[in-house]
Design a protein around this motif. Sequence first.
Motif, PDB file in Angstrom:
ATOM      1  N   ILE A 100      43.431  47.183  57.047  1.00  0.00           N
ATOM      2  CA  ILE A 100      42.219  47.993  57.182  1.00  0.00           C
ATOM      3  C   ILE A 100      42.471  49.416  56.706  1.00  0.00           C
ATOM      4  O   ILE A 100      41.658  50.003  55.987  1.00  0.00           O
ATOM      5  CB  ILE A 100      41.729  47.989  58.646  1.00  0.00           C
ATOM      6  CG1 ILE A 100      41.297  46.574  59.043  1.00  0.00           C
ATOM      7  CG2 ILE A 100      40.593  48.975  58.852  1.00  0.00           C
ATOM      8  CD1 ILE A 100      40.981  46.408  60.506  1.00  0.00           C
ATOM      9  N   GLU A 101      43.605  49.984  57.091  1.00  0.00           N
ATOM     10  CA  GLU A 101      43.940  51.358  56.718  1.00  0.00           C
ATOM     11  C   GLU A 101      44.108  51.521  55.205  1.00  0.00           C
ATOM     12  O   GLU A 101      43.818  52.575  54.651  1.00  0.00           O
ATOM     13  CB  GLU A 101      45.230  51.785  57.421  1.00  0.00           C
ATOM     14  CG  GLU A 101      45.070  51.988  58.920  1.00  0.00           C
ATOM     15  CD  GLU A 101      46.400  52.237  59.609  1.00  0.00           C
ATOM     16  OE1 GLU A 101      47.421  52.320  58.887  1.00  0.00           O
ATOM     17  OE2 GLU A 101      46.425  52.333  60.843  1.00  0.00           O
ATOM     18  N   LYS A 102      44.552  50.463  54.519  1.00  0.00           N
ATOM     19  CA  LYS A 102      44.784  50.527  53.080  1.00  0.00           C
ATOM     20  C   LYS A 102      43.502  50.327  52.268  1.00  0.00           C
ATOM     21  O   LYS A 102      43.491  50.545  51.059  1.00  0.00           O
ATOM     22  CB  LYS A 102      45.811  49.473  52.660  1.00  0.00           C
ATOM     23  CG  LYS A 102      47.211  49.723  53.212  1.00  0.00           C
ATOM     24  CD  LYS A 102      48.149  48.580  52.845  1.00  0.00           C
ATOM     25  CE  LYS A 102      49.536  48.784  53.429  1.00  0.00           C
ATOM     26  NZ  LYS A 102      50.440  47.637  53.133  1.00  0.00           N
ATOM     27  N   SER A 103      42.438  49.910  52.916  1.00  0.00           N
ATOM     28  CA  SER A 103      41.194  49.623  52.212  1.00  0.00           C
ATOM     29  C   SER A 103      40.415  50.910  51.936  1.00  0.00           C
ATOM     30  O   SER A 103      40.658  51.943  52.566  1.00  0.00           O
ATOM     31  CB  SER A 103      40.326  48.684  53.048  1.00  0.00           C
ATOM     32  OG  SER A 103      39.653  49.406  54.075  1.00  0.00           O
ATOM     33  N   PRO A 104      39.464  50.885  50.999  1.00  0.00           N
ATOM     34  CA  PRO A 104      38.642  52.065  50.722  1.00  0.00           C
ATOM     35  C   PRO A 104      37.609  52.349  51.815  1.00  0.00           C
ATOM     36  O   PRO A 104      37.000  53.415  51.831  1.00  0.00           O
ATOM     37  CB  PRO A 104      37.959  51.705  49.396  1.00  0.00           C
ATOM     38  CG  PRO A 104      37.940  50.211  49.372  1.00  0.00           C
ATOM     39  CD  PRO A 104      39.206  49.786  50.048  1.00  0.00           C
ATOM     40  N   VAL A 105      37.414  51.394  52.729  1.00  0.00           N
ATOM     41  CA  VAL A 105      36.479  51.602  53.831  1.00  0.00           C
ATOM     42  C   VAL A 105      37.120  52.555  54.845  1.00  0.00           C
ATOM     43  O   VAL A 105      38.228  52.303  55.313  1.00  0.00           O
ATOM     44  CB  VAL A 105      36.139  50.255  54.518  1.00  0.00           C
ATOM     45  CG1 VAL A 105      35.234  50.484  55.725  1.00  0.00           C
ATOM     46  CG2 VAL A 105      35.465  49.316  53.525  1.00  0.00           C
ATOM     47  N   PRO A 106      36.444  53.659  55.198  1.00  0.00           N
ATOM     48  CA  PRO A 106      37.049  54.671  56.086  1.00  0.00           C
ATOM     49  C   PRO A 106      37.031  54.273  57.562  1.00  0.00           C
ATOM     50  O   PRO A 106      36.559  55.012  58.424  1.00  0.00           O
ATOM     51  CB  PRO A 106      36.183  55.904  55.836  1.00  0.00           C
ATOM     52  CG  PRO A 106      34.843  55.348  55.519  1.00  0.00           C
ATOM     53  CD  PRO A 106      35.101  54.086  54.736  1.00  0.00           C
ATOM     54  N   LEU A 107      37.554  53.109  57.844  1.00  0.00           N
ATOM     55  CA  LEU A 107      37.572  52.571  59.196  1.00  0.00           C
ATOM     56  C   LEU A 107      38.989  52.594  59.739  1.00  0.00           C
ATOM     57  O   LEU A 107      39.929  52.177  59.057  1.00  0.00           O
ATOM     58  CB  LEU A 107      37.045  51.129  59.185  1.00  0.00           C
ATOM     59  CG  LEU A 107      36.984  50.381  60.516  1.00  0.00           C
ATOM     60  CD1 LEU A 107      35.932  50.995  61.435  1.00  0.00           C
ATOM     61  CD2 LEU A 107      36.669  48.892  60.265  1.00  0.00           C
TER      62      LEU A 107
END
Length: 280
Positions: A100-107
């Motif tokens: 999740i942290e590596k994704s472009p979604v700021p979650l």
Amino acid sequence: MKNKIFVISVLFFISLSIYLFKTAPEPLADSSIKVGSQFPVSVLFRAVAAENAVARAIYTTEIVGKGKKAGLKFSEKWRNKTLDAGPLPALFLKEASKTIEKSPVPLGLFLGSDFPIVSTNKFSGVQVEKLKQIRVDSNPAFFYFTDIKRHVAMFPDYAVAEGCVTCHNEHPDSPKKDWKLNDIMGATTWLYPDETVSLEEIMDAVSVVRSGIVTAYLQYLEKCKKFQNPPEIGNKWPEQGYFLPSSEVFLAAYEQEASQQTLKILLSHTAKTSTALKDS
């Protein structure tokens, strides 16, 4: 014009159903999600929390709990190449959070407690106060953290299986030794920068959470293949013996339950909003 908007809403609802379910669910009366709808970030938080809760429950109960009875082992040192073991539920969540942290979604996602085994997971300040209130009413806490400029949601993390209780009570580094089944052991904490979000942003967040869950499970399966006595991976689950479901089978079971929860959250908010507008 109203008919056009209604048709677009229905078409988009069907598209969302296919995205979440792969097959259309039963419709809920007087509920539609309009194109361009904006939601409070709390709806996004509830959706991803529900997705995570389903995955954690399946992994904790069906994989870890029943897996131990079938002969599988799980450990906090599961990454040790000489140890034939998989990740404990909290570490499974940690692996998912990395994706999740590596994704472009700021979650953002992390699991914390006031009595953690690992000191870096210890809550402080406002989080301690929020957790105290969560233990009183069992409701999630939503607030804005000015220090990091993020909206925060804390959801109760329950001891859903006897293994959770035993592991923490018997661990030498655990600061608390009297946990009981169904106790709130801590809180799953989510972070997001925006106060309001679009339906597309919610779907992106759900998608990246699912990606994190699947990635974590695939890492476990890859480790299992290197065991001296690897379990059979396929259509069977640990309750049937020394087996593990493939990533496709695990994902199908997970998505079936999680999709219902997520869609229910979205439509429930929309229905409440529609009712409020009618009453105003």
